[in-house]
Design an enzyme around this catalytic site. Structure first.
Site, PDB file in Angstrom:
ATOM      1  N   CYS A   1       0.832  -1.200   0.000  1.00  0.00           N
ATOM      2  CA  CYS A   1       0.000   0.000   0.000  1.00  0.00           C
ATOM      3  C   CYS A   1       0.879   1.267   0.000  1.00  0.00           C
ATOM      4  O   CYS A   1       1.566   1.541  -0.973  1.00  0.00           O
ATOM      5  CB  CYS A   1      -0.967  -0.031   1.180  1.00  0.00           C
ATOM      6  SG  CYS A   1      -2.412   1.040   0.971  1.00  0.00           S
TER       7      CYS A   1
ATOM      8  N   HIS B   1      -3.741  -5.780   1.165  1.00  0.00           N
ATOM      9  CA  HIS B   1      -3.470  -6.145   2.555  1.00  0.00           C
ATOM     10  C   HIS B   1      -4.032  -7.535   2.819  1.00  0.00           C
ATOM     11  O   HIS B   1      -4.932  -7.998   2.124  1.00  0.00           O
ATOM     12  CB  HIS B   1      -4.153  -5.156   3.507  1.00  0.00           C
ATOM     13  CG  HIS B   1      -3.573  -3.787   3.499  1.00  0.00           C
ATOM     14  ND1 HIS B   1      -2.425  -3.471   4.172  1.00  0.00           N
ATOM     15  CD2 HIS B   1      -4.006  -2.646   2.906  1.00  0.00           C
ATOM     16  CE1 HIS B   1      -2.167  -2.178   3.998  1.00  0.00           C
ATOM     17  NE2 HIS B   1      -3.108  -1.658   3.240  1.00  0.00           N
TER      18      HIS B   1
END
Length: 490
Positions: free
Chosen positions: A331, A428
């Site tokens: 991310c 994630h």
């Protein structure tokens, strides 16, 4: 009407979140339909829910403990800190704006309506709601308009159990002092107390327990020893990152950045007996012996990138890559690894752009619309299915995206350098998938046979047994009351 009980603490990090999780699992074992609830949470470690929003990671863990699917009603107000003076405000799962501390104080009375609405809705789905407070009710400077502790308890008519942390020392003063400073009407909501994180011989605190009872008039519900397997569960707070296990073997190094977010990605790696996850504090170099440097997510990517450079970690990272070490950016960490990050709308600060670390041939443009959702993916090298989630601002493009190493809905996701030793992804939750984690670690010379999801549930079962061994759970459940919301009492 819903029955509910609230766990408040004498301060932050006294173990409220784990106690609620353990109590929820204990109720599940007893056949009680139970739901967790936290009116207001402050954390950058968020979970994506099935109804398309986000809540604090601790409430997602508590939902799992309760045998429920995480829902935005379990944490109706989530504050995600940005810098030292403000936060993004998430209400019932969705961003409503960014507010400074004083602005948020003025908004709290309006937010109480959303909190009570979520609480009532959640109550219709369970026999019992276990509520977690935030910080401490003794912070009487924040009492006006409070929605996190006594303000909520009185508005919703929920009795309170006060928990102190003996590991910090001074637990008698913590609990007795709380009664001394809060208003009598708030103190009347407290039905008992418990002491958490005890180490050593429990008999040594018998007199202390009786002293608290005598001075407060509250009964003790127990003294709970330190739960030594807490490190197996995802931490909620940044300060809990130091609990990630250092087991030896493969060295995974994680720079501790100021706005680090969604660091639950580290917990499955920390559960591996052949993997050491090391959190590197600012001011320390990234170890030359690292096998993998993992750049975690960030709530403020550009600011954290500046911090990364200020610590000299950009030099350490470049040296690691020259030594043919592996790098993974997740991310915000993925965005940092690119050539440039542009913020034309001033989402993270003044409009402009900054140079990235330059180890992936990609560029990121921050966009106001957040990408938020559960994502089904496939690891191209192993074919492993991955059920992850995305929670980010920004679009990343560039030549290295053609070597994306994940596949989502028929398209490549993420990016990789030409030699494959530097990788990035927006996904994630990757390492919670056993097959993927085993394939990833195999490339680094580690054999994995850990079943992470099974480990999570067995640890929650052990936590429930631990709490029931030292806490009077029957009495606690008897103190739960049918709620009678009355906003005039807040």
């Amino acid at each position: 009407m819903t029955r509910a009980i609230m766990i408040q603490g004498t301060g932050s990090n006294v173990g409220k979140s784990l106690l609620v999780a353990g109590l929820a699992r204990a109720c599940l074992h007893r056949g009680i339909s139970v739901a967790p609830f936290k009116p207001q949470n402050m954390s950058n470690n968020a979970a994506v829910t099935g109804d398309g929003g986000e809540i604090g990671r601790a409430q997602a863990l508590q939902a799992r403990a309760a045998g429920r699917i995480p829902h935005t009603d379990m944490n109706p107000v989530l504050l995600k800190p940005e810098g030292t003076h403000g936060a993004q405000v998430i209400v019932q799962g969705h961003p409503v704006g960014r507010l400074g501390a004083w602005d948020y104080t003025r908004e709290k009375p309006r937010l109480l309506g959303a909190v009570l609405e979520s609480f009532a809705r959640l109550g219709h789905t369970a026999d019992l709601v276990i509520v977690e407070g935030a910080g401490s009710p003794a912070e009487i400077n924040l009492r006006a308009g409070d929605i996190a502790n006594m303000g909520f308890a009185r508005a919703a008519g929920v009795p309170v159990i006060l928990v102190g942390d003996i590991d910090r020392g001074g637990v008698i003063a913590q609990i007795v002092g709380t009664q001394a400073v809060i208003a009598p009407d708030d103190a009347a909501m407290i039905r008992g107390f418990a002491v958490n994180k005890f180490r050593g011989d429990l008999s040594l605190f018998t007199e202390g327990e009786r002293t608290i009872e005598a001075r407060t008039g509250w009964p003790s519900l127990g003294v709970v020893p330190w739960f030594e397997h807490a490190w197996r569960l995802p931490p909620e707070d940044v300060q809990d990152l130091t609990s990630v296990r250092r087991a030896g073997g493969l060295r995974v190094v994680v720079p501790h950045l100021g706005a680090i977010a969604n660091f639950d990605d580290l917990t499955p790696l920390g559960n591996e007996p052949g993997v050491s996850v090391e959190i590197i504090a600012p001011g320390r170099p990234l170890p030359a012996e690292a096998d993998l440097i993992l750049l975690a997510g960030s709530k403020s990517t550009i600011a954290d990138l500046e911090t990364f450079r200020r610590n000299g970690w950009d030099i350490d990272l470049a040296a690691h890559i020259r030594r043919r070490g592996r790098v993974l950016g997740v991310c915000g960490g993925y965005q940092m690894l690119g050539r440039r990050i542009s913020d034309p709308g001033g989402i993270e600060g003044p409009p402009g752009s900054v140079a990235g670390l330059g180890h992936l041939d990609v560029e990121t443009v921050l966009r106001p619309r957040k990408r938020l959702g559960l994502t089904q993916a496939r690891h191209l090298a192993s074919g492993a299915a991955v059920a992850g989630y995305e929670i980010h601002l920004g679009e990343t493009t560039g030549p290295d995206c053609a070597r994306g190493w994940m596949e989502v809905a028929g398209r490549r996701e993420g990016a990789a350098s030409e030699d494959g030793r530097v990788q990035g992804t927006y996904l994630h939750g990757l390492f919670a998938e056993d097959t993927f984690r085993a394939a990833f670690l195999c490339e680094l010379g580690v054999v994995s046979d850990v079943l992470y999801e099974t480990t999570m549930d067995s640890t929650l079962d052990a936590l429930a047994r631990h709490i029931e061994s030292f806490m009077d759970v029957d009495r606690l459940l008897s103190l739960a009351a049918e709620t009678a919301p009355d906003q005039s009492k807040s």
